[in-house]
Each structure stands twice: as C-alpha cells, then as structure tokens.
Design an enzyme around this catalytic site. Structure first.
Site, PDB file in Angstrom:
ATOM      1  N   GLN A 258       0.832  -1.210   0.000  1.00  0.00           N
ATOM      2  CA  GLN A 258       0.000   0.000   0.000  1.00  0.00           C
ATOM      3  C   GLN A 258       0.861   1.253   0.000  1.00  0.00           C
ATOM      4  OE1 GLN A 258      -3.370  -0.227  -0.431  1.00  0.00           O
ATOM      5  NE2 GLN A 258      -2.723  -2.344  -0.686  1.00  0.00           N
ATOM      6  N   HIS A 261       1.916   3.004  -3.250  1.00  0.00           N
ATOM      7  CA  HIS A 261       0.906   3.709  -4.049  1.00  0.00           C
ATOM      8  C   HIS A 261       1.096   5.215  -3.996  1.00  0.00           C
ATOM      9  CE1 HIS A 261      -1.997   0.989  -5.774  1.00  0.00           C
ATOM     10  NE2 HIS A 261      -2.103   0.304  -4.660  1.00  0.00           N
ATOM     11  N   ASP A 360      -6.503  -7.033  -5.146  1.00  0.00           N
ATOM     12  CA  ASP A 360      -6.330  -5.958  -6.120  1.00  0.00           C
ATOM     13  C   ASP A 360      -6.497  -6.447  -7.549  1.00  0.00           C
ATOM     14  OD1 ASP A 360      -5.866  -3.918  -4.334  1.00  0.00           O
ATOM     15  OD2 ASP A 360      -3.684  -4.106  -4.393  1.00  0.00           O
TER      16      ASP A 360
END
Length: 450
Positions: A258, A261, A360
């Site tokens: 994460q 990102h 995802d």
C-alpha cells in the site's frame, strides 16, 4: 514508522486522529477545478483541448481523441502475451463474482389486489476514469468496467490521459478485454467535465467511476448532481491485525504494497506482540530500500506508517473498527474467530495465504473500496452501483377504499390538503358508484415486465 501503545497517555487521541483521516480539499485546488469545469461546460471541446495540452501535453484535436480499433489492435500486439492471459484470467474471475450480485425486478400482490414492486434497470451510459502518470492501472479498468457490463449498461466510456505517445497499450488491452465501447485519450478534471456535461466529441454519461488524483477526485465531487459518482476516494489504506504466528517479513511486505501507491497512503499494523511489531518495523525499512518506488514507499512509512501494540487480538479488532480501513488483513492463526467481530472494513483478507494484493487483481471481489473511514457506512463498488430502481404501485378499487382514508388523514395531518383531495375525490367516486375515466383505452390490461 511510529509505535503507539494501547492504554498509553494520548492513545485514544492518536487513534481518533487516524479515524478522522478524511482529507479536505485545499481551497486553491477546488477553485482551479471549478474553473476547469465551468470552462468545459461553456466552451466544450475547445476547453478540453486547451487543458489537455497544458496538463498532459496532448496535441491531438478533438476529432482524434477517440481511440480507433486499429490503435487497439496495435496496442494488443505490443502487450506481453503473459499479461494478456493474466488480464483475461482476472476478468473471468471478476465477472463470475459480480454475476452473483445481479438484481431482478420483483412484484407482489397484497390481499386487496394492489400490485407493489421494484423495477430494476441498468443505467444507459457510464464513464470510467483511469489515471495515467506514474503508473498504469489496467486492473482498475477491469474492476470498474466489468460490473457495469454485468449490470447491462449499454454504453461504457473510458477516459485516460494520452501524452505524446498516446494511451498506454496495457490500458487499451484491458479495455478491450473488459468490453468498453468508447475510449478517449483525455484525462484530468477536463475529462470528468466532458463526461459529466457532454461536448461535441464526448457524449455525456449518467455516472462517473474510477480513481484519480486530487484534481480528478475534486472534479467528481463537484459534478455530483449533474451525474452520479461512485465515491470520492482518498489515499490507499491497509490495516493488518497480526499475532505471533505471522511472519514479520510478510506483514512488512503487505504494508509496503500500500505504501508504494502514494506518499499519503496509510500502512497500519496492530498486534499484541511487541517482538512482531519491532520485526515489522525493521523489515519495512529494509524492504522499502529495495523497491523501484522506494522514495514513495519510504515517505508513506515515515509520514503515516503506524504500529499499534494492542492489549489483545479482541482489542485489536476494536481499534480496527474505529479506524474503518479500506483493506483489513487478519494475519492470525485463526482468522475466522475474529471475523464475526469485524464491523467496519472495505474488504477483509483472512489468513497468512491471503495477501491483499490478490484482491487488487484476481480474487474476484471489487478492489474499489471506501477509504478515509467511510467503510463505517459505505461499501465496495458492485453491480448495484450501475442500476437504478423504480418503485411500482398499482392499486385496485378495493385497496383504495381500504387504504385511501388512511392517506387522507395523514395528508391533512401534514397540512397538505391537495394531497388529501386527490385521494378523496377518487373515494367519492367509489361511494357514488361512479368510475373515474380510465387513463388508457378501454380494455387495457395491467402489464408488468421483468
């Protein structure tokens, strides 16, 4: 990464600050986006072209924005065969999952013969925004377009930035796999405005979905009302609840998935084990230094990375419910024991063999999830987001005679005499034995469709 201790002084204040993490739009950004929207609404294609040149370096004329079939064919040939196979595998699993979400129209008849129901119909046109910039996200194409297709949307439009080299080939390949009807090489707030208001080259849609930067997210928020939107998404988030059975290397890897990102992403881990959290901290720093996007990941860890030592796993779930994360991993020996206590999370990933990254791409459930604590009341993108529901009511004379007086009393209690009279007039016809004129030709039968 900072470490905070459950029960320490200021702990509740720290958790509350994370729970209230929804970001406000800076006034200068909102003003800039309003200007773009106003210009596109007034000047149409000319404004879109002006902003596309300024922000994306796109020199195509409006007549060249729409991607042709020949361009899609060329793009497909440039994409690795293994990636094409992966896109098709993911698309099949996403479609299979979302097929289970289909809604049907339904109708019932009550004891007085009144027909009541709900008619479910797909939206006519949906616009999907897919960002360009630092990374291409073909998975976002699949996750946003496939539920619309399953819902039966007739026209699915995609807008994505096209620089000097055109639209990303892998985005075009994903769009073909997902069955998108129209692709336009325009991006930014100007693309959102074109889809919301319509221009000579881009017909308007009824709903806009998909991720984007702060300017795109602000544009979506501001056009809501002219069109529907999915949500105003914030930075990505993961919260991992882990016990001693978890591997610190894997927990750190999932946090970094994460963190890479966005510098503003939220990588959070909660555990009763100090040893585990210390191991995660060391591993996160070590692994971040080896990533291609290491500067982004390192900044996210530094700014928002948080390790929380909870008194117990049950307490860890309580903390998670307050935070309401986009992604929640239960990296514990018995995740199903904790699952019933989970109240607020966009998606929940159970056990050591379920990394959030499979969600995802290929698990099947949608990866468009509520962020910023909105998982307290919002849900993942689904087929339900691409349909409209209309209530259907058809009373018989018997139903009107029995329930009409109730409506009259309630209308007069609210001071709405015209409402009351519209019912009372029909009741007076019933009492006198007269039949009001039919709205349609004689002999017309009640018809319902599914």
């Amino acid at each position: 990464m900072r470490l905070i201790e459950d029960g320490s002084r200021g702990f509740d204040r720290e958790i509350e600050a994370i729970a209230r993490r929804g970001s406000e739009t800076p006034p200068d950004v909102e003003a800039a986006v309003r200007g773009i929207l106003d210009d596109v609404r007034r000047d149409g294609d000319a404004a879109v072209a002006r902003f596309a040149r300024r922000f994306d370096g796109c020199i195509r004329s409006p007549g060249q924005w729409r991607v042709t079939g020949r361009e899609i064919d060329r793009a497909r040939r440039r994409v690795d065969a293994g990636i094409l196979d992966a896109l098709r595998t993911a698309a099949a699993r996403i479609a299979a999952f979302h097929e289970r979400q289909r809604e049907k129209s339904w109708f019932v008849t009550d004891e007085d013969g009144a027909l009541l129901g709900q008619a479910v119909q797909p939206l006519d046109a949906v616009g999907l925004y897919v960002p360009g910039g630092t990374a291409s996200y073909p998975s976002s194409v699949l996750m946003n377009a496939i539920p619309a297709r399953v819902a039966g949307v007739k026209r699915v439009v995609l807008c994505t930035p096209a620089g000097a080299g055109g639209v990303s080939p892998v985005i075009l390949a994903a769009a073909e796999v997902a069955g998108i009807d129209e692709i336009y090489g325009i991006g930014g707030a100007q693309a959102v405005a074109a889809m919301a208001y319509g221009t000579r080259s881009v017909r308007r849609v009824e709903k806009i979905v998909g991720p984007g930067n702060l300017y795109v997210a602000t544009a979506k928020r501001l056009v809501f009302g002219a069109v529907d939107i999915d949500m105003v998404a914030g930075p990505s988030e993961v919260l991992i609840i882990a016990d001693e059975s978890a591997d610190p290397r894997i927990v750190a890897a999932d946090l970094l998935a994460q963190a890479e990102h966005d510098p503003l992403a939220w990588p959070l881990a909660v555990s009763p084990s100090s040893d585990l959290l210390n191991g995660v901290r060391r591993e996160a720093a070590r692994q971040a230094a080896t990533l291609p996007r290491k500067s982004i990941a390192a900044e996210s860890l530094s700014r928002r990375g948080t390790l929380i030592r909870a008194r117990s796993l049950e307490r860890a779930v309580e903390i998670s419910n307050r935070i309401a994360p986009e992604h929640l991993e239960l990296a514990v020996a018995d995740p199903f024991r904790l699952l019933p206590s989970v109240r607020n999370a966009g998606a929940v990933f159970l056990g050591h063999d379920t990394p959030e990254a499979v969600g995802d791409y290929v698990a099947g459930p949608n990866h468009v999830l509520p962020t910023g604590g909105t998982a307290r009341f919002a849900s993942p993108l689904s087929v339900a987001d691409f349909v409209r529901r209309s209530s259907v009511v058809a009373f018989t004379r018997k139903a009107l005679v029995r329930l009409g007086p109730v409506a009259v009393r309630l209308a007069r209690a609210e001071g709405l005499e015209a409402h009351a009279r519209s019912v009372d007039l029909r009741l007076s016809h019933s009492r006198s034995g007269r039949t009001p004129k039919a709205a349609g030709p004689a002999g017309t039968k009640r018809r319902t469709t599914r």
